[in-house]
Design a protein around this motif. Structure first.
Motif, PDB file in Angstrom:
ATOM      1  N   ASP A 271       0.846  -1.190   0.000  1.00  0.00           N
ATOM      2  CA  ASP A 271       0.000   0.000   0.000  1.00  0.00           C
ATOM      3  C   ASP A 271       0.888   1.248   0.000  1.00  0.00           C
ATOM      4  O   ASP A 271       2.092   1.158  -0.205  1.00  0.00           O
ATOM      5  N   TYR A 272       0.273   2.401   0.212  1.00  0.00           N
ATOM      6  CA  TYR A 272       1.004   3.663   0.368  1.00  0.00           C
ATOM      7  C   TYR A 272       1.929   3.934  -0.830  1.00  0.00           C
ATOM      8  O   TYR A 272       3.117   4.242  -0.676  1.00  0.00           O
ATOM      9  N   LEU A 273       1.377   3.807  -2.027  1.00  0.00           N
ATOM     10  CA  LEU A 273       2.170   3.934  -3.242  1.00  0.00           C
ATOM     11  C   LEU A 273       2.787   5.320  -3.381  1.00  0.00           C
ATOM     12  O   LEU A 273       3.932   5.459  -3.837  1.00  0.00           O
ATOM     13  N   GLU A 274       2.048   6.369  -3.003  1.00  0.00           N
ATOM     14  CA  GLU A 274       2.593   7.721  -3.126  1.00  0.00           C
ATOM     15  C   GLU A 274       3.766   7.934  -2.179  1.00  0.00           C
ATOM     16  O   GLU A 274       4.764   8.574  -2.536  1.00  0.00           O
ATOM     17  N   LEU A 275       3.651   7.389  -0.984  1.00  0.00           N
ATOM     18  CA  LEU A 275       4.772   7.503  -0.044  1.00  0.00           C
ATOM     19  C   LEU A 275       5.986   6.740  -0.566  1.00  0.00           C
ATOM     20  O   LEU A 275       7.124   7.217  -0.468  1.00  0.00           O
ATOM     21  N   GLU A 276       5.744   5.557  -1.121  1.00  0.00           N
ATOM     22  CA  GLU A 276       6.858   4.762  -1.631  1.00  0.00           C
ATOM     23  C   GLU A 276       7.544   5.451  -2.811  1.00  0.00           C
ATOM     24  O   GLU A 276       8.754   5.330  -2.992  1.00  0.00           O
ATOM     25  N   LYS A 277       6.779   6.176  -3.620  1.00  0.00           N
ATOM     26  CA  LYS A 277       7.401   6.929  -4.721  1.00  0.00           C
ATOM     27  C   LYS A 277       8.363   7.982  -4.181  1.00  0.00           C
ATOM     28  O   LYS A 277       9.450   8.191  -4.720  1.00  0.00           O
ATOM     29  N   LYS A 278       7.960   8.646  -3.120  1.00  0.00           N
ATOM     30  CA  LYS A 278       8.844   9.650  -2.497  1.00  0.00           C
ATOM     31  C   LYS A 278      10.077   8.991  -1.907  1.00  0.00           C
ATOM     32  O   LYS A 278      11.192   9.495  -2.045  1.00  0.00           O
ATOM     33  N   LEU A 279       9.877   7.851  -1.250  1.00  0.00           N
ATOM     34  CA  LEU A 279      11.013   7.166  -0.632  1.00  0.00           C
ATOM     35  C   LEU A 279      11.972   6.601  -1.680  1.00  0.00           C
ATOM     36  O   LEU A 279      13.178   6.487  -1.425  1.00  0.00           O
ATOM     37  N   ALA A 280      11.446   6.246  -2.845  1.00  0.00           N
ATOM     38  CA  ALA A 280      12.295   5.701  -3.915  1.00  0.00           C
ATOM     39  C   ALA A 280      13.274   6.721  -4.461  1.00  0.00           C
ATOM     40  O   ALA A 280      14.232   6.353  -5.155  1.00  0.00           O
TER      41      ALA A 280
END
Length: 346
Positions: A271-280
């Motif tokens: 889940d939390y795809l938008e957060l993972e994009k930032k973390l990537a």
């Protein structure tokens, strides 16, 4: 006339007394906060304590979170985050030292550990790093904590890193064992040299259904093996291990752990795809930070030179000598507590 004057006088004196009491309370709170900023932690050693004064539960986001608390309720807040396969007892000696120095100390069981439970059976049992970070922000909201010093190792350090990078306004400062630990699925797909891959053997084990079944059946044996290999010079006894091992009996523990490592390899959705994009994008950390590393850490960890530039605020790295392994706060509680106090001063 005299009665009205007397009533007015009593009301004035009552207001004055209330104002004075409020001022005295404010001075006490200020003094405690100042003590936390300037006093060193009382001397503490590994194995000095075996229990926490208070264990509590609170609904926070998707979870009902179990946590230990110590110290004055109006002290500067420190949140201590444990790793895998460990639990809140990693901080059993750190907590009283910080509490005595004036801090309010919160030590939550992460999702899948101890007395922390999901509030709904329908919630996906995700172990991805962003989900764990969101849990801690939700816990802060539930406890009306606007800002805290965050400190951790292993999963706990990664969680603190994520909060410091994505929500710096919630993080006054950070202590992170093994430095910058923010990752991504894409990075996790990249092959490493064979010796480095060997250190991650359990990650590949968990990628199989045999591994899931093996961890379910032998979770205590598995945890003890990791403790010994990650901290080869830590002579923990059976009682110390058993205090933590009961945390792995959590009904969601296996699902959370297996999903965490499968997600890292890109073998499971999250889940939390938008957060993972930032973390990537591997964001920098701007809050004051102290990183720590034990001289006998047997777990996979980067060299300090590989991550120093990710910390763009006030920053210091401290190597900890004396045969200190992966579970640094439990093996070297004095050094860990001192780092928390120092970083909280900003």
């Amino acid at each position: 006339m005299s009665e009205r004057l007397d009533h007015g006088r009593r009301r004035f004196l009552g207001l004055a007394a209330g104002t004075l009491a409020s001022a005295q309370l404010a001075l006490v709170a200020s003094a405690r906060a100042e003590a936390a900023r300037t006093n060193p932690p009382p001397a503490t050693k590994a194995g000095g304590y075996t229990s926490f004064e208070q264990l509590k539960q609170i609904d926070a986001g998707l979870l009902n979170v179990g946590y230990a608390e110590a110290g004055p309720a109006n002290g500067p807040v420190v949140i201590l985050l444990h790793g895998w396969p460990y639990d809140i007892y990693s901080y059993v000696d750190v907590a009283p030292a910080l509490a005595s120095a004036g801090y309010r100390v919160i030590i939550p069981y992460l999702r899948g550990y101890g007395t922390t439970r999901f509030r709904s059976d329908a919630t996906f049992r995700s172990g991805q790093p962003a989900a764990v970070a969101v849990d801690i922000v939700a816990l802060m909201d539930a406890l009306d904590i606007a800002e805290a010093t965050l400190a951790g190792y292993d999963w706990g350090a990664r969680t603190a890193n994520i909060i410091a990078a994505l929500w710096p306004e919630r993080c006054k400062g950070m202590v992170s064992v093994s430095g910058y630990l923010i990752g991504s699925q894409e990075a996790g797909k990249q092959p490493l040299p064979p010796q480095a891959e060997l250190q991650w053997w359990y990650q590949f084990y968990f990628a199989t259904e045999r591994g899931r079944a093996g961890y379910e059946k032998y979770r205590r044996d598995f945890a003890k093996l990791i403790w010994r290999t990650a901290s080869p010079k830590w002579n923990f006894d059976d009682a110390t291990f058993e205090r933590s091992a009961v945390a792995f009996d959590n009904p969601d523990h296996v699902d959370i752990v297996v999903h965490n490592y499968r997600w890292r390899l890109g073998l499971a959705e999250g889940d939390y795809l938008e957060l993972e994009k930032k973390l990537a994008t591997f964001p920098v950390v701007s809050v004051p930070t102290i990183t720590l590393e034990g001289d006998a850490n047997g777990a996979p960890h980067p060299e300090p030179s590989a991550y120093a530039k990710k910390f763009v605020g006030k920053y210091e790295h401290r190597p900890i000598a004396g045969g200190i392994g992966h579970n640094l706060p439990q093996e070297a509680p004095q050094a860990f507590a001192q780092a928390v106090i120092d970083v909280s001063r900003g």
